[in-house]
Write an enzyme that holds these catalytic residues in place. Structure first.
Site, PDB file in Angstrom:
ATOM      1  N   ASP A 325       0.854  -1.181   0.000  1.00 18.78           N
ATOM      2  CA  ASP A 325       0.000   0.000   0.000  1.00 18.78           C
ATOM      3  C   ASP A 325       0.892   1.234   0.000  1.00 18.78           C
ATOM      4  O   ASP A 325       2.125   1.128  -0.025  1.00 18.78           O
ATOM      5  CB  ASP A 325      -0.950  -0.010   1.200  1.00 18.78           C
ATOM      6  N   ASP A 327       1.447   4.988   1.967  1.00 14.05           N
ATOM      7  CA  ASP A 327       1.099   5.768   3.158  1.00 14.05           C
ATOM      8  C   ASP A 327       1.630   7.191   3.044  1.00 14.05           C
ATOM      9  O   ASP A 327       2.794   7.401   2.648  1.00 14.05           O
ATOM     10  CB  ASP A 327       1.677   5.120   4.421  1.00 14.05           C
ATOM     11  N   ASP A 459      -3.311   5.086   2.511  1.00  8.51           N
ATOM     12  CA  ASP A 459      -3.648   5.624   3.833  1.00  8.51           C
ATOM     13  C   ASP A 459      -3.154   7.056   3.924  1.00  8.51           C
ATOM     14  O   ASP A 459      -1.982   7.347   3.634  1.00  8.51           O
ATOM     15  CB  ASP A 459      -3.004   4.793   4.949  1.00  8.51           C
TER      16      ASP A 459
END
Length: 535
Positions: A325, A327, A459
């Protein structure tokens, strides 16, 4: 009614005085925690002090006797050298626990016999190179250059299996063992090289020995082929599904995504989006794709709050070429100006069609209210947006124009498998997306991989500038490096460290910092740059 009198307890039974005077000043003891365990070491140390022995909590030059349990002489000697107490210093007695227990029974230091001494096997140094590393991962410099990938991959798989089975302690033990091997300057060729290294328990050493001798570990191979492990991997690969939910589904004989869809289970919004974009979210994210998303996020932030700052964190900040992912940490140089920033950024991204799913949580950390106590979990409490980002393939290759996504925005933003306009179908392991045409009917079904965009987990975290250094340190990772930093702070410095603050329990005050370097200095550690925190 006459109250009952409390019976007096004799104070001289068993010599329970914890501050008994030192009866043997010529003997200074240190109990090695390795393989003994912290609780047993604490009990034995207290027992020794009650008997009038001087038992040190921390090893120092004054120690004359080192007592250990289930360690070889070479293991303790290697540890002793790592403490700077090797050749040329005052000799130290390396003793087995049996000497200590006999001395406790006798109430005085018994004579040291050959049976009490740890046996040291002398080995030709040219034949075996013994490694030596510090005990805490935050004391080591661990780059991405791993000389023991086969060994660390095996231990990491066992750690993952333990974590998926809700055995956190077991998982951490394997992670720490793998971290030690990652920090070694060359490949391990024999287990004798690992004697005395920290964090390598019997289980990990057995796995390492099997691989070095036979090329594989039967336990690791068995785990890989386990139906339960494979099912846990598949099900927890759905965004929004944790080990406990996956375990419950497995008990209901749900092992695959198709079985999950056929089960009729009601999924929450996150799980629906996770299932819909399963293939994309389980493919690695390249650095070029992370950079493309960073451009979009920076444009969004600057559009709603000029002067605000965006920092790419996580594995990419540590130099990793890919990740699961992306961030981002967002702040504003003026304290308080970050308030309300997240909702504006999310609104901008949604209006531009970049968000396929999002859930925002508010900042729940109040220093004056929460104080220095660590939260119940290691999760910080910043304002955060968990999202699934729509990245156009041209942007991922660096040839597009961030901020101008293509495709049907309304269709792209649907997050429910049950929607009539967009739903995910997984057949034969391939995900296919049905998108409604202009007449309301479904267009031609195309494999998810053929779309001109992909879904990426992103995120966004907003931090006040006063907490930014701590947030940056915490969100950079690695996860084990951060765990070890907190352990060092608590065990070695009597401090409480989080992604929000550092509190000195002895001085009863917060230690402020405006950079990661200052935090390391507060902790008495040499600064480790992000590229060397890959524990």
């Amino acid at each position: 009614m006459v109250p009952l009198k409390r019976r007096k307890v004799s104070s001289n039974v068993g010599n329970n005085d914890p501050e008994a005077p030192n009866k043997f000043p010529q003997v200074v003891l240190f109990l090695l925690e390795r393989k003994m365990g912290a609780s047993r070491r604490a009990f034995l140390s207290q027992l020794g002090r009650r008997k009038g022995f001087q038992v040190e909590e921390v090893f120092s030059e004054s120690v004359t006797h080192v007592v250990s349990e289930n360690n070889s002489g070479l293991e303790v000697r290697t540890w002793l050298d790592s403490q700077g107490r090797g050749q040329g210093r005052t000799p130290v007695h390396l003793l087995d626990i049996s000497w200590y227990t006999e001395s406790m029974r006798a109430g005085l230091p018994v004579q040291i016999l050959d049976t009490h001494k740890l046996q040291e096997q002398r080995t030709d140094e040219a034949e075996v190179v013994v490694f030596c590393v510090p005990s805490y991962a935050c004391q080591r410099r661990t780059t991405l250059e791993n000389h023991n990938t086969i060994l660390t991959d095996a231990l990491s798989l066992l750690a993952e299996n333990a974590e998926l089975s809700d055995q956190e302690g077991r998982g951490v033990a394997f992670r720490r063992a793998a971290a030690v091997l990652k920090a070694l300057p060359r490949a391990v060729t024999g287990v004798t090289q690992l004697r005395g290294l920290p964090c390598l328990g019997e289980h990990s050493l057995r796995v390492i020995k099997d691989i070095l001798e036979t090329g594989a570990s039967a336990e690791v191979e068995s785990t890989k082929q386990s139906e339960r492990y494979k099912a846990l991997k598949v099900l927890t690969g759905v965004f929004g599904v944790g080990p406990k939910t996956a375990e419950r589904w497995i008990r209901e004989r749900i092992h695959t995504l198709q079985q999950l869809q056929d089960s009729g289970h009601t999924l929450n919004r996150a799980q629906q989006a996770g299932l819909q974009h399963y293939d994309d979210l389980n493919q690695p994210v390249a650095k070029a794709e992370a950079d493309a998303i960073a451009e979009v996020v920076e444009r969004a932030v600057v559009s709603v709050s000029p002067g605000a700052q965006v920092t790419l964190t996580g594995g990419f900040r540590r130099g990793k070429p890919t990740g699961h992912d992306v961030d981002f940490l967002i702040t504003h140089p003026e304290e308080g100006r970050e308030d309300g920033l997240m909702s504006k950024v999310v609104s901008w991204l949604e209006s531009q069609g970049f968000l396929l799913y999002q859930k925002t949580t508010r900042n729940s950390y109040l220093e004056s209210k929460d104080g220095p106590a660590r939260p119940a979990s290691n999760m910080d409490r910043f304002e955060r947006c968990f999202s699934i980002f729509k990245l156009h393939e041209d942007e991922g290759r660096g040839t597009g124009h961030p901020g101008t996504p293509t495709g049907n925005t309304a269709a792209a933003n649907t997050g429910s498998l049950g929607d009539s306009d967009s739903r995910s179908q997984i057949r034969g392991g391939e995900q296919r997306l049905l998108v409604s045409g202009e007449d309301g009917g479904p267009e031609e079904t195309k494999p998810a991989g053929h779309r001109p965009w992909r879904a990426v987990r992103v995120d966004l975290v907003v931090s006040p500038i006063s907490q930014f250094a701590f947030a940056l340190l915490g969100w950079t990772g690695s996860k084990l490096f951060e765990r070890e930093l907190r352990r060092w702070a608590g065990h070695e410095k009597s401090m409480s460290l989080s992604s929000h603050a550092l509190y000195d329990n002895k001085q009863s005050r917060y230690l402020r910092a405006t950079s990661e370097q200052e935090i390391f200095a507060h902790l008495g550690l040499e600064f480790v740059p992000p590229s060397e925190r890959n524990a």
